[in-house]
Design an enzyme around this catalytic site. Structure first.
Site, PDB file in Angstrom:
ATOM      1  CB  SER A 255      -1.004  -0.081   1.346  1.00  0.00           C
ATOM      2  OG  SER A 255      -0.408   0.147   2.698  1.00  0.00           O
ATOM      3  CE  LYS A 300      -2.804   1.597   5.305  1.00  0.00           C
ATOM      4  NZ  LYS A 300      -2.223   1.027   3.868  1.00  0.00           N
TER       5      LYS A 300
END
Length: 362
Positions: A255, A300
């Site tokens: 990611s 996140k």
């Protein structure tokens, strides 16, 4: 003993018993929480995250932070009290254990898979960044893995460059399987390769390899059908015109690809992509610069805002989830490609915030 006192005592004992059961009773859940963020333009453990040599680089300012998610280990068994606390905590997410570790995957297996994905994301980030800057990158088809006990074991090795199969040049990994399956099980197939050691030496010397070998392998029958196979997985390797190293330990998964790519672009171009702003983000990236979705977007976002980010580059496919619960003070910017990201950063530098592609709630 008065009835009221007896009732209160009994209730207290029941509550204590329930708490004890809750602490002891394991439940099939795991927990996700915001992990650390790292500035790809800065340092980690005392050295630059992005190290480039053999090409002109330029000073950078601001932040282009990759973000992470912290998860409980595969062997950790959460109890009922911890699960309830996690469900109630705003910044944490409790998910079924099999979501993070499917098919009984061990923590070691998961870590290995994450390490491989992280390594691949770094390669794709380099390719995407240089392609964005119109810097040529050479690609070649290689032996990625050799199946133990297969006809190819001992004949082909990981890292061997595959030039042709039965005299037909290969351009994509899929060409290898297509050419092998033209044969019938038990027939011979000829590979023209550059051995891995010679390929690595030529790459280090920045020269085209000249040593090739012809390897003849007798095909076998696939387990699930009548296809001819040799027992390899072909992949793509890249030869870069200069050295780009990404130094970051204890991070896994794919990611961070987008943020690595943007960091490389920033270091290789004059001026500053961020104009000194604190920008964070996430997203996988492929060799062509396409940004893909990731897991744990809510975690996140929280981690980025806690670190001080004002803007968050969000994969288009994660936009609806991200927009549903965006931390205060954080502006989401939708991106579908690395080109989208660089153009949005340009708008930020010009102060054109109203023209930024926004994330809409689903």
């Amino acid at each position: 003993m008065p009835r009221r006192t007896a009732t209160m005592l009994a209730s207290t004992l029941v509550l204590i018993s329930l708490l004890c059961v809750g602490v002891i009773l394991p439940v099939p859940y795991s927990e996700m929480s915001p992990g650390p963020t790292v500035n790809t333009l800065g340092e980690a453990d005392g050295e630059p995250v992005l190290q480039i040599s053999g090409h002109q680089t330029y000073p950078t300012t601001g932040h282009l932070n990759m973000t992470t998610v912290r998860v409980t280990g595969a062997d950790y068994r959460m109890n009922l009290v911890e699960a309830v606390y996690g469900w109630l905590a705003h910044d944490n997410v409790v998910v079924p254990h099999d979501t993070l570790y499917p098919d009984g995957k061990t923590e070691e297996e998961s870590s290995q898979e994450n390490a491989e994905e992280f390594s691949q994301s770094q390669e794709s980030a380099k390719v995407a960044a240089l392609t964005e800057l119109n810097i040529p990158v050479t690609s070649r088809v290689v032996v990625a893995t050799v199946v133990k006990g297969s006809p190819a074991e001992g004949a082909l090795h990981a890292g061997d460059v595959i030039r042709s199969v039965d005299g037909t040049p290969v351009k994509e990994p899929g060409d290898v399987a297509e050419l092998v399956t033209r044969r019938k099980p038990g027939q011979k197939v000829e590979f023209t390769i550059v051995p891995a050691k010679e390929a690595a030496a030529a790459e280090k010397a920045r020269k085209e390899p000249t040593v090739t070998r012809k390897i003849v392998i007798t095909t076998a029958k696939a387990q699930d059908d009548d296809r001819a196979i040799v027992g390899i997985q072909a992949g793509t390797d890249h030869v870069f015109p200069f050295t780009i190293d990404i130094k970051l330990a204890d991070i896994g998964g794919p990611s961070a690809g987008l943020m690595f790519a943007l960091g490389i672009v920033d270091k290789l171009t004059p001026g500053s992509l961020t104009d000194g702003k604190f920008i964070a983000g996430t997203g996988t990236i492929d060799d062509k610069g396409k940004v893909g979705p990731i897991g744990g977007i809510e975690m996140k976002l929280v981690g980025a805002r806690n670190a001080g980010a004002r803007y968050f580059l969000t994969p288009a496919e994660n936009c609806a989830s991200a927009a549903a619960d965006t931390p205060d003070g954080l502006t989401l910017i939708k991106v579908d490609t690395i080109d989208d990201a660089t153009k949005s950063l340009e708008k930020l530098r010009k102060g054109e915030t109203k023209g930024l592609p926004a994330c809409a709630k689903g």
